[in-house]
Motif scaffolding. Structure first.
Motif, PDB file in Angstrom:
ATOM      1  N   ALA A 162      -5.169   2.012  -3.714  1.00 18.25           N
ATOM      2  CA  ALA A 162      -6.012   3.039  -3.100  1.00 18.25           C
ATOM      3  C   ALA A 162      -7.000   2.436  -2.107  1.00 18.25           C
ATOM      4  CB  ALA A 162      -6.762   3.809  -4.179  1.00 18.25           C
ATOM      5  N   MET A 163      -7.622   1.327  -2.470  1.00 18.59           N
ATOM      6  CA  MET A 163      -8.593   0.737  -1.543  1.00 18.59           C
ATOM      7  C   MET A 163      -7.919   0.178  -0.309  1.00 18.59           C
ATOM      8  SD  MET A 163     -11.748  -0.769  -3.761  1.00 18.59           S
ATOM      9  CE  MET A 163     -12.595   0.280  -4.972  1.00 18.59           C
ATOM     10  N   GLN A 164      -6.733  -0.371  -0.475  1.00 16.89           N
ATOM     11  CA  GLN A 164      -6.011  -0.858   0.705  1.00 16.89           C
ATOM     12  C   GLN A 164      -5.603   0.303   1.598  1.00 16.89           C
ATOM     13  OE1 GLN A 164      -5.403  -4.164   1.815  1.00 16.89           O
ATOM     14  NE2 GLN A 164      -5.048  -2.841   3.580  1.00 16.89           N
ATOM     15  N   LYS A 165      -5.140   1.412   1.011  1.00 12.93           N
ATOM     16  CA  LYS A 165      -4.768   2.578   1.812  1.00 12.93           C
ATOM     17  C   LYS A 165      -5.992   3.169   2.518  1.00 12.93           C
ATOM     18  CE  LYS A 165      -0.488   4.225  -0.300  1.00 12.93           C
ATOM     19  NZ  LYS A 165       0.266   4.174   0.978  1.00 12.93           N
ATOM     20  N   CYS A 166      -7.135   3.147   1.830  1.00 17.71           N
ATOM     21  CA  CYS A 166      -8.362   3.629   2.467  1.00 17.71           C
ATOM     22  C   CYS A 166      -8.694   2.795   3.696  1.00 17.71           C
ATOM     23  CB  CYS A 166      -9.524   3.602   1.472  1.00 17.71           C
ATOM     24  SG  CYS A 166      -9.507   4.959   0.270  1.00 17.71           S
ATOM     25  N   GLU A 167      -8.559   1.479   3.584  1.00 15.72           N
ATOM     26  CA  GLU A 167      -8.838   0.636   4.747  1.00 15.72           C
ATOM     27  C   GLU A 167      -7.852   0.925   5.875  1.00 15.72           C
ATOM     28  OE1 GLU A 167     -10.495  -3.478   5.135  1.00 15.72           O
ATOM     29  OE2 GLU A 167      -8.358  -3.969   5.141  1.00 15.72           O
ATOM     30  N   ASP A 168      -6.582   1.101   5.547  1.00 17.63           N
ATOM     31  CA  ASP A 168      -5.591   1.407   6.576  1.00 17.63           C
ATOM     32  C   ASP A 168      -5.943   2.699   7.299  1.00 17.63           C
ATOM     33  OD1 ASP A 168      -4.248  -0.860   5.774  1.00 17.63           O
ATOM     34  OD2 ASP A 168      -2.759   0.214   4.576  1.00 17.63           O
ATOM     35  N   CYS A 169      -6.365   3.706   6.540  1.00 17.93           N
ATOM     36  CA  CYS A 169      -6.711   5.001   7.139  1.00 17.93           C
ATOM     37  C   CYS A 169      -7.964   4.896   8.001  1.00 17.93           C
ATOM     38  CB  CYS A 169      -6.905   6.045   6.044  1.00 17.93           C
ATOM     39  SG  CYS A 169      -5.397   6.523   5.180  1.00 17.93           S
ATOM     40  N   VAL A 170      -8.972   4.176   7.500  1.00 23.15           N
ATOM     41  CA  VAL A 170     -10.213   4.003   8.256  1.00 23.15           C
ATOM     42  C   VAL A 170      -9.934   3.273   9.568  1.00 23.15           C
ATOM     43  CG1 VAL A 170     -12.367   2.692   8.269  1.00 23.15           C
ATOM     44  CG2 VAL A 170     -11.798   4.140   6.303  1.00 23.15           C
ATOM     45  N   ALA A 171      -9.108   2.233   9.512  1.00 20.67           N
ATOM     46  CA  ALA A 171      -8.785   1.471  10.721  1.00 20.67           C
ATOM     47  C   ALA A 171      -8.058   2.335  11.740  1.00 20.67           C
ATOM     48  CB  ALA A 171      -7.931   0.259  10.351  1.00 20.67           C
ATOM     49  N   GLU A 172      -7.218   3.245  11.258  1.00 20.15           N
ATOM     50  CA  GLU A 172      -6.471   4.118  12.160  1.00 20.15           C
ATOM     51  C   GLU A 172      -7.365   5.205  12.752  1.00 20.15           C
ATOM     52  OE1 GLU A 172      -2.608   7.131  12.011  1.00 20.15           O
ATOM     53  OE2 GLU A 172      -2.950   5.679  10.401  1.00 20.15           O
ATOM     54  N   GLU A 173      -8.325   5.687  11.964  1.00 23.22           N
ATOM     55  CA  GLU A 173      -9.143   6.812  12.397  1.00 23.22           C
ATOM     56  C   GLU A 173     -10.319   6.397  13.267  1.00 23.22           C
ATOM     57  OE1 GLU A 173     -11.184  10.820  10.515  1.00 23.22           O
ATOM     58  OE2 GLU A 173      -9.552   9.752   9.532  1.00 23.22           O
ATOM     59  N   TYR A 174     -10.900   5.214  13.009  1.00 24.73           N
ATOM     60  CA  TYR A 174     -12.112   4.797  13.711  1.00 24.73           C
ATOM     61  C   TYR A 174     -11.894   3.470  14.418  1.00 24.73           C
ATOM     62  CZ  TYR A 174     -14.216   8.300  10.643  1.00 24.73           C
ATOM     63  OH  TYR A 174     -14.492   9.471   9.979  1.00 24.73           O
ATOM     64  N   GLU A 175     -11.880   3.496  15.731  1.00 20.88           N
ATOM     65  CA  GLU A 175     -11.739   2.263  16.506  1.00 20.88           C
ATOM     66  C   GLU A 175     -12.882   1.303  16.196  1.00 20.88           C
ATOM     67  OE1 GLU A 175     -11.513   0.889  21.209  1.00 20.88           O
ATOM     68  OE2 GLU A 175     -11.312   3.005  20.644  1.00 20.88           O
ATOM     69  N   GLY A 176     -14.057   1.876  15.908  1.00 23.78           N
ATOM     70  CA  GLY A 176     -15.217   1.050  15.607  1.00 23.78           C
ATOM     71  C   GLY A 176     -15.135   0.311  14.300  1.00 23.78           C
ATOM     72  N   ALA A 177     -14.083   0.572  13.493  1.00 22.61           N
ATOM     73  CA  ALA A 177     -13.927  -0.133  12.219  1.00 22.61           C
ATOM     74  C   ALA A 177     -13.603  -1.609  12.402  1.00 22.61           C
ATOM     75  CB  ALA A 177     -12.852   0.537  11.371  1.00 22.61           C
ATOM     76  N   VAL A 178     -13.375  -2.022  13.653  1.00 20.67           N
ATOM     77  CA  VAL A 178     -13.193  -3.463  13.904  1.00 20.67           C
ATOM     78  C   VAL A 178     -14.439  -4.222  13.466  1.00 20.67           C
ATOM     79  CG1 VAL A 178     -12.905  -5.230  15.694  1.00 20.67           C
ATOM     80  CG2 VAL A 178     -11.576  -3.109  15.792  1.00 20.67           C
ATOM     81  N   TYR A 179     -15.617  -3.656  13.731  1.00 23.23           N
ATOM     82  CA  TYR A 179     -16.882  -4.307  13.398  1.00 23.23           C
ATOM     83  C   TYR A 179     -17.717  -3.499  12.403  1.00 23.23           C
ATOM     84  CZ  TYR A 179     -15.977  -7.314  17.445  1.00 23.23           C
ATOM     85  OH  TYR A 179     -15.428  -8.206  18.334  1.00 23.23           O
ATOM     86  N   SER A 180     -17.155  -2.478  11.788  1.00 24.58           N
ATOM     87  CA  SER A 180     -17.904  -1.632  10.863  1.00 24.58           C
ATOM     88  C   SER A 180     -17.090  -1.421   9.594  1.00 24.58           C
ATOM     89  CB  SER A 180     -18.224  -0.274  11.489  1.00 24.58           C
ATOM     90  OG  SER A 180     -18.996  -0.421  12.661  1.00 24.58           O
ATOM     91  N   GLY A 181     -17.787  -1.180   8.489  1.00 19.67           N
ATOM     92  CA  GLY A 181     -17.096  -0.959   7.234  1.00 19.67           C
ATOM     93  C   GLY A 181     -18.043  -0.473   6.164  1.00 19.67           C
ATOM     94  N   SER A 182     -17.609  -0.622   4.916  1.00 24.57           N
ATOM     95  CA  SER A 182     -18.407  -0.152   3.791  1.00 24.57           C
ATOM     96  C   SER A 182     -18.026  -0.916   2.531  1.00 24.57           C
ATOM     97  CB  SER A 182     -18.175   1.353   3.557  1.00 24.57           C
ATOM     98  OG  SER A 182     -18.877   1.811   2.421  1.00 24.57           O
ATOM     99  N   THR A 183     -18.996  -1.061   1.653  1.00 21.14           N
ATOM    100  CA  THR A 183     -18.677  -1.490   0.299  1.00 21.14           C
ATOM    101  C   THR A 183     -18.000  -0.331  -0.420  1.00 21.14           C
ATOM    102  OG1 THR A 183     -20.709  -0.691  -0.762  1.00 21.14           O
ATOM    103  CG2 THR A 183     -20.801  -2.855   0.301  1.00 21.14           C
ATOM    104  N   ALA A 184     -17.398  -0.610  -1.555  1.00 18.29           N
ATOM    105  CA  ALA A 184     -16.842   0.444  -2.409  1.00 18.29           C
ATOM    106  C   ALA A 184     -16.889  -0.047  -3.851  1.00 18.29           C
ATOM    107  CB  ALA A 184     -15.409   0.780  -2.010  1.00 18.29           C
ATOM    108  N   THR A 185     -17.661   0.644  -4.684  1.00 15.73           N
ATOM    109  CA  THR A 185     -17.683   0.358  -6.114  1.00 15.73           C
ATOM    110  C   THR A 185     -17.390   1.657  -6.843  1.00 15.73           C
ATOM    111  OG1 THR A 185     -19.252  -1.464  -5.877  1.00 15.73           O
ATOM    112  CG2 THR A 185     -19.061  -0.461  -8.060  1.00 15.73           C
TER     113      THR A 185
END
Length: 418
Positions: A162-185
């Motif tokens: 799930a966390m890997q799929k979330c990263e894949d989706c975020v990278a596809e949706e937001y170009e700015g995810a190259v330098y932006s992200g989030s923790t997840a607990t």
């Protein structure tokens, strides 16, 4: 966390500058030589508009929410998000990048619940954290269905997928995810076990009653993913990353992840101050992956409550100190009928999550001598015991900024009581 700018301007090609907090924790002390006059060092976050919902599905009453649902768990839930701020600036125009999620019935199962904390960083960190709040539950559910029930460690593998799929989706949706992200607990409760998975440094602990004592002891459910940790450092180095402090910064500034190739060209990027996250795609290429650590904590009869919080809390509270502070606060502020503070419509006291989040922000002002922007601080508490005066599955939410009078009083040395 921060907005990925230095003195209000994006760094070259969107990369964070050496003094920005675009990649998590920055520096506590006075600005380094060459910093523009009047600028203030951002350690983690900037102020923002209070979040209006806890689960991404609509607005909630920010003062009190009582829920009547089919959950079989005898738990109580509460959350607080306190947007960060500059102690010397009363502007409310800055962006809060912390988010949290509470689902009292999870996987369409009355015996399961889910709580999460997401702490965004970088110019688009709020977008990433908000996306996770809206979508993590359904991504997890889809991954859970795709894994056979016969699969050993199904929950662990579901979290990883799930966390890997979330990263894949975020990278596809937001170009700015190259330098932006989030923790997840994230923690899934099933009545017997707390299943914990995390990327980054939003920490979870459980408060356990010590035998023969009134004190609580914190049992760590997660450990912070820091790039200087030997296992993390090895992976990052093998992927071509460099772990070091920013030049011309104080000795207590955090270790960060940089690209060796970019350093050789005189560019400080990506500058991530943690070794795992969702997003941060440049850092991902350097070994800062979205692969979570996982633990299954068997709940003990002595386990009283669970705290999940962003590093806005943990920067100024030790684990044991936090659970004891919460315990003492509740003991002092329960009403005559035994209701927990904030857990009834007639309660005049702040909830424990709100109170400790505000205390954390006041400590930022006092301990860091106004030299930093106070971090966004999010806290989720899950009360594991059915307590007298607490309705089943009560949900208390507070997502309001710390009042200006409290900020100013603390700056002036007049510490307001909680």
């Amino acid at each position: 966390m921060g907005n990925g700018t230095s003195n209000g301007r994006p760094a070259e090609d969107g990369a964070p500058s050496p003094t920005s907090d675009a990649a998590g924790s920055s520096n506590r002390r006075k600005p380094a030589a060459g910093t523009a006059p009047g600028s203030r060092r951002k350690r983690n976050s900037v102020a923002g508009e209070a979040v209006g919902n806890i689960d991404g599905k609509g607005a909630v009453d920010k003062n009190f929410v009582g829920t009547e649902n089919a959950s079989m768990l005898e738990y109580g839930y509460e959350s607080a998000i306190k947007p960060g701020f500059d102690p010397e600036d009363e502007s409310e125009s800055k962006e809060c990048q912390d988010e949290c999620l509470v689902q009292q019935v999870f996987l369409n199962d009355q015996s399961k619940s889910l709580v999460c904390v997401f702490d965004g960083h970088g110019m688009h960190g709020q977008k990433v954290a908000s996306w996770l709040t809206r979508n993590f539950e359904k991504v997890f559910e889809g991954c859970h269905r795709s894994i056979p029930d016969t699969e050993p460690q199904k929950i662990k593998k579901t979290f990883e997928l799930a966390m890997q799929k979330c990263e894949d989706c975020v990278a596809e949706e937001y170009e700015g995810a190259v330098y932006s992200g989030s923790t997840a607990t994230a923690i899934m409760f099933d009545g017997e076990t707390a299943h914990v998975a995390w990327c980054g440094d939003s920490r979870a602990v459980v408060a356990r009653q010590e035998a023969g004592s009134t004190k609580k002891k914190a049992i760590e459910l997660s450990h912070d993913h820091k790039p200087e940790n030997p296992e993390e450092l090895k992976r990052i180095t093998e992927a071509g990353g460099v772990v070091q402090q920013v030049e011309k910064c104080d000795d207590d500034s955090p270790m960060r992840v940089f690209s060796k190739d970019m350093l050789d060209r005189g560019r400080w990027a990506p500058g991530l101050a943690m070794s795992r996250s969702i997003g941060d795609m440049l850092a991902t290429s350097l070994g800062c992956w979205a692969h979570p650590d996982y633990t299954a904590h068997k709940l003990s009869p002595d386990d009283q409550f669970v705290v999940v919080a962003s590093d806005g809390l943990w920067e100024v509270f030790e684990n044991d100190e936090a659970v004891q502070w919460i315990s003492e606060y509740v003991a002092m502020h329960k009403d005559k009928t035994g209701h927990f503070p904030g857990h009834s419509k007639k309660s005049t006291a702040k909830s424990a999550s709100q109170a400790i989040a505000e205390e954390a922000q006041l400590r930022w002002i006092r301990e860091f001598n106004e030299e930093v922007v106070v971090d966004d601080t999010s806290v989720v508490i899950v009360w594991l015991k059915r307590i007298s005066g607490m309705a089943k599955n009560i949900l208390k939410v507070d997502h309001k900024a710390l009042p200006h009078r409290q900020r100013r009083s603390s700056v002036e040395g007049k510490i307001p009581g909680l």
